[in-house]
Structures are given as structure tokens and as C-alpha cells.
Design an enzyme around this catalytic site. Structure first.
Site, mmCIF file in Angstrom:
data_model
loop_
_atom_site.group_PDB
_atom_site.id
_atom_site.type_symbol
_atom_site.label_atom_id
_atom_site.label_comp_id
_atom_site.label_asym_id
_atom_site.label_seq_id
_atom_site.Cartn_x
_atom_site.Cartn_y
_atom_site.Cartn_z
ATOM 1 N N ASP A 1 7.284 7.100 0.632
ATOM 2 C CA ASP A 1 6.783 6.731 1.956
ATOM 3 C C ASP A 1 6.851 7.974 2.834
ATOM 4 O OD1 ASP A 1 6.458 5.740 4.642
ATOM 5 O OD2 ASP A 1 6.988 3.749 3.914
ATOM 6 N N HIS B 1 -5.976 -13.527 -2.191
ATOM 7 C CA HIS B 1 -5.367 -13.111 -0.918
ATOM 8 C C HIS B 1 -4.504 -14.236 -0.335
ATOM 9 C CE1 HIS B 1 -6.028 -9.873 2.338
ATOM 10 N NE2 HIS B 1 -4.892 -10.488 2.580
ATOM 11 N N THR C 1 -0.781 -6.132 -3.525
ATOM 12 C CA THR C 1 -0.860 -7.203 -2.521
ATOM 13 C C THR C 1 -1.114 -6.610 -1.138
ATOM 14 O OG1 THR C 1 1.546 -7.149 -2.201
ATOM 15 C CG2 THR C 1 0.693 -8.749 -3.798
ATOM 16 N N GLU D 1 -13.594 -7.969 -1.575
ATOM 17 C CA GLU D 1 -13.179 -9.371 -1.431
ATOM 18 C C GLU D 1 -13.882 -10.103 -0.294
ATOM 19 O OE1 GLU D 1 -9.346 -9.963 1.240
ATOM 20 O OE2 GLU D 1 -8.864 -8.754 -0.519
ATOM 21 N N ARG E 1 -3.960 -3.825 0.326
ATOM 22 C CA ARG E 1 -5.377 -3.857 0.656
ATOM 23 C C ARG E 1 -6.170 -3.434 -0.575
ATOM 24 N NH1 ARG E 1 -4.239 -6.774 4.092
ATOM 25 N NH2 ARG E 1 -4.586 -6.639 6.343
ATOM 26 N N CYS F 1 1.394 -0.029 1.137
ATOM 27 C CA CYS F 1 1.052 0.917 2.196
ATOM 28 C C CYS F 1 -0.226 0.464 2.899
ATOM 29 C CB CYS F 1 0.868 2.323 1.622
ATOM 30 S SG CYS F 1 -0.279 2.422 0.233
ATOM 31 N N ASP G 1 -3.787 -9.438 -5.520
ATOM 32 C CA ASP G 1 -3.984 -10.479 -4.515
ATOM 33 C C ASP G 1 -5.045 -10.038 -3.511
ATOM 34 O OD1 ASP G 1 -3.276 -13.052 -3.382
ATOM 35 O OD2 ASP G 1 -2.356 -11.944 -1.722
#
Length: 331
Positions: free
Chosen positions: A177, A297, A234, A265, A236, A207, A260
Site C-alpha cells: 500500500d 457485485h 472484490t 459489469e 473494482r 485498492c 465480485d
């Protein structure tokens, strides 16, 4: 006194349920539109004070221009991410944008574990077999999470929550990070992203999506990973170069994939397309892999999270319309 009017876009029955439940009868007049927000539908908000948007609504320049022209006073995002917003342009047209930075980190983190465990233990396949009276264990040999190395990309609240759970399973957790909340976690070892790619058995993405993270998982990144790596997203959809992932599922470099979210999407998720032909060939090819698990999602989709989203969104709107400081303004 006229009640402020809020136009909800991309709304579903559960949005109406939770927002109406938490809307004080004297506070706002709420109207729900199933249409996605874009420059083609923004005119529906004419006569409203506030527009409430979701993850796949388009808040680009053309949409923002229309919202300015019809005198929208506030844009309320009922989500945490805002990669669908032209932030600089929203400031130039003078429309404040607010969001829900945190609703239930645990909800998404637990969904990460659900995807991982399902892929590792083939519970989705076993469920279908048993329903058909097939109790054979052939083809269901699984893996254990215990002592696996898990790489967490992004240690915001969701990433930290996921790290805690993986640690509880006896995993070694490494993370990367650029701006961690803090580094003094006894269950997380911070490493470079190259080291994370090289050493992780499981990689989970947490992130934000921006110019620096678009297609973070690309051909070059995958080449650094262990053969058989499990990839979970999960965050973007745009964090992953889907074509590169598809190629490396075929050559077995990637051992399992849990999604997800998905790059394209907006044309699929949150809708019932069960009676239609889905035209996204790449997505449909992904669904043919036995080691790919895709959910629509739903990582955020818990009772606790939906209550928090509604309460925070309505409070954000109230503060902006009153001209009071709001801690959740998109900067």
C-alpha cells in the site's frame, strides 16, 4: 415548506426499502428510477434538488453539464468508490459530491473469504452434486488455507479486515500500500508489490481504481506470480486486465479466479438477464472455467451495510443542503 427532492438512479427494490425506512417523513421526497444515470437519462432529474447515484452510473462531463443546467445542488454517491466521477470537473461546475466511505468493511472482507473457500473446497460443485444424489468425491480434492501466503493489495478498512480473517486461518499475510493507515500490524508484513506478486499463493485486491491502478493485474504482473496462484477481486473490475487473466487461466498460470466485480459489469450486473443472450463473449468464456467463481457485485450486500449506506447517504445530503460541513465530500 417544500421538501427537498432526491432522484435515485440505478435503483432496485431494496434501495427503496432501506432509504424509505430511514427517511424521516419530514425530510426528503424520494423518487426512484431504475435507469442508469448518464447524459441520456440525466434529464429525469429535472426539478430535483439532489441526484443519488451508484457504482455504474456515469458522472462524466456531459452528464455533469446537464445536472448543472437543471440546478442540481448535490450529487450523493451511495457507495465508497468514485472512479465513475470526473472529480475535477464536478468541482468546476460547482456541484458538491458526497459518498459513503465506509459501510461494512467486514461484509466485503467476508465475501473474499467466501469466494476463496468455495474455490479451494469446491463447495459449489458438491452442493449441486448432492442435490442430484451424487455423493462421489472424485474431482473435489481441495486445498487448505492454513499456512498459505496471502497478498493484500491495499490496506484500507476492507483490506485490513480481510487480512485479519486470513490471519485467523493461519495464513501468512503480506501487503502492499503506497499510503497505509499504519504499518504496525503484528499480522501484516508490508512488502513491495513485486515481492507480493512473487510470494503470494492468494492475491486479494482492495485498492481504489485510478490511473495508477488501472489494469494493475496485467500480463507483466501475472508473469511474476506463482504458477497456480489464486486471484480474488472484490474491488473494482478495472483493476484486472480481463484478457490477460483469461489467457493465463487457459495456460494454467492462474489456478483459480474469484470475481465480485468485472470491467464491463455496467452492462450486466444488478440485472436479471436469465432470459436473454449475453453478448459479452469474454465474460461468457470466463464462466466456462471450473476454477472461476463470479458473483454479481454482492460483496457489500448485507443488512448491516444497506442500513449504513442509507443512513450515511441521507445524512450527507442533509448536511450539504443545510450548508454545513460534511466529512464525506469527495475531495
Amino acid at each position: 415548506m417544500t421538501k427537498p427532492k432526491v432522484a435515485f438512479f440505478s435503483s432496485k427494490p431494496y434501495d427503496e426499502l432501506y432509504f424509505n425506512q430511514h427517511n424521516d417523513p419530514l425530510s426528503f421526497e424520494l423518487e426512484f428510477f431504475s435507469e442508469h444515470l448518464s447524459d441520456k437519462t440525466a434529464h429525469l432529474a429535472n426539478g430535483f434538488d439532489v441526484v443519488c447515484a451508484f457504482v455504474n452510473d456515469k458522472l462524466d462531463r456531459s452528464t455533469l453539464n446537464i445536472l448543472q443546467e437543471i440546478s442540481i445542488r448535490c450529487i450523493a454517491l451511495r457507495c465508497a468508490g468514485y472512479n465513475n466521477l470526473d472529480v475535477a470537473y464536478s468541482k468546476s461546475v460547482g456541484i458538491p459530491v458526497v459518498r459513503v466511505p465506509s459501510y461494512s468493511p467486514q461484509a466485503v472482507a467476508e465475501h473474499v473469504i467466501a469466494l476463496t473457500l468455495t474455490l479451494f473446497r469446491h463447495t459449489h460443485k458438491a452442493y449441486n452434486r448432492v442435490r442430484e444424489g451424487n455423493f462421489s468425491l472424485s474431482g473435489l480434492i481441495g486445498q487448505e488455507l492454513y499456512q498459505k501466503t496471502v497478498g493484500i493489495v491495499g490496506t484500507g478498512q476492507i483490506g485490513i479486515a480481510a487480512a485479519k480473517i486470513f490471519n485467523g486461518f493461519g495464513c501468512k499475510v503480506i501487503a502492499t500500500d503506497p499510503n497505509p493507515i499504519e504499518k504496525n500490524f503484528d499480522y501484516i508484513e508490508y512488502v513491495s508489490i513485486d515481492t507480493l506478486f512473487n510470494e503470494s499463493d492468494i492475491i486479494s485486491l482492495h485498492c481504489p481504481l485510478n490511473n495508477n491502478t488501472q489494469h494493475l493485474i496485467n500480463e507483466s504482473a501475472i508473469n511474476q506470480m506463482k504458477t497456480g496462484v489464486t486471484l480474488i477481486n472484490t474491488g473494482r473490475g478495472g483493476l484486472i486486465d480481463t484478457e490477460a487473466v483469461y489467457k493465463n487461466l487457459k495456460n494454467k498460470k492462474i489456478g483459480a479466479l474469484g470475481l465480485d466485480v468485472y470491467e464491463e459489469e455496467a452492462n450486466l450486473f444488478f440485472e436479471d438477464l436469465s432470459t436473454e443472450i449475453i453478448m459479452d463473449d469474454l465474460f461468457m468464456r470466463l464462466t466456462t472455467f471450473p476454477n472461476v467463481l463470479i458473483t454479481g457485485h454482492q460483496g457489500f450486500f448485507t443488512n448491516k451495510a444497506l442500513n449504513k449506506i442509507a443512513l450515511t447517504t441521507l445524512k450527507n445530503i442533509e448536511l450539504v443542503l443545510k450548508g454545513e460541513p460534511c466529512p464525506n465530500v469527495v475531495q
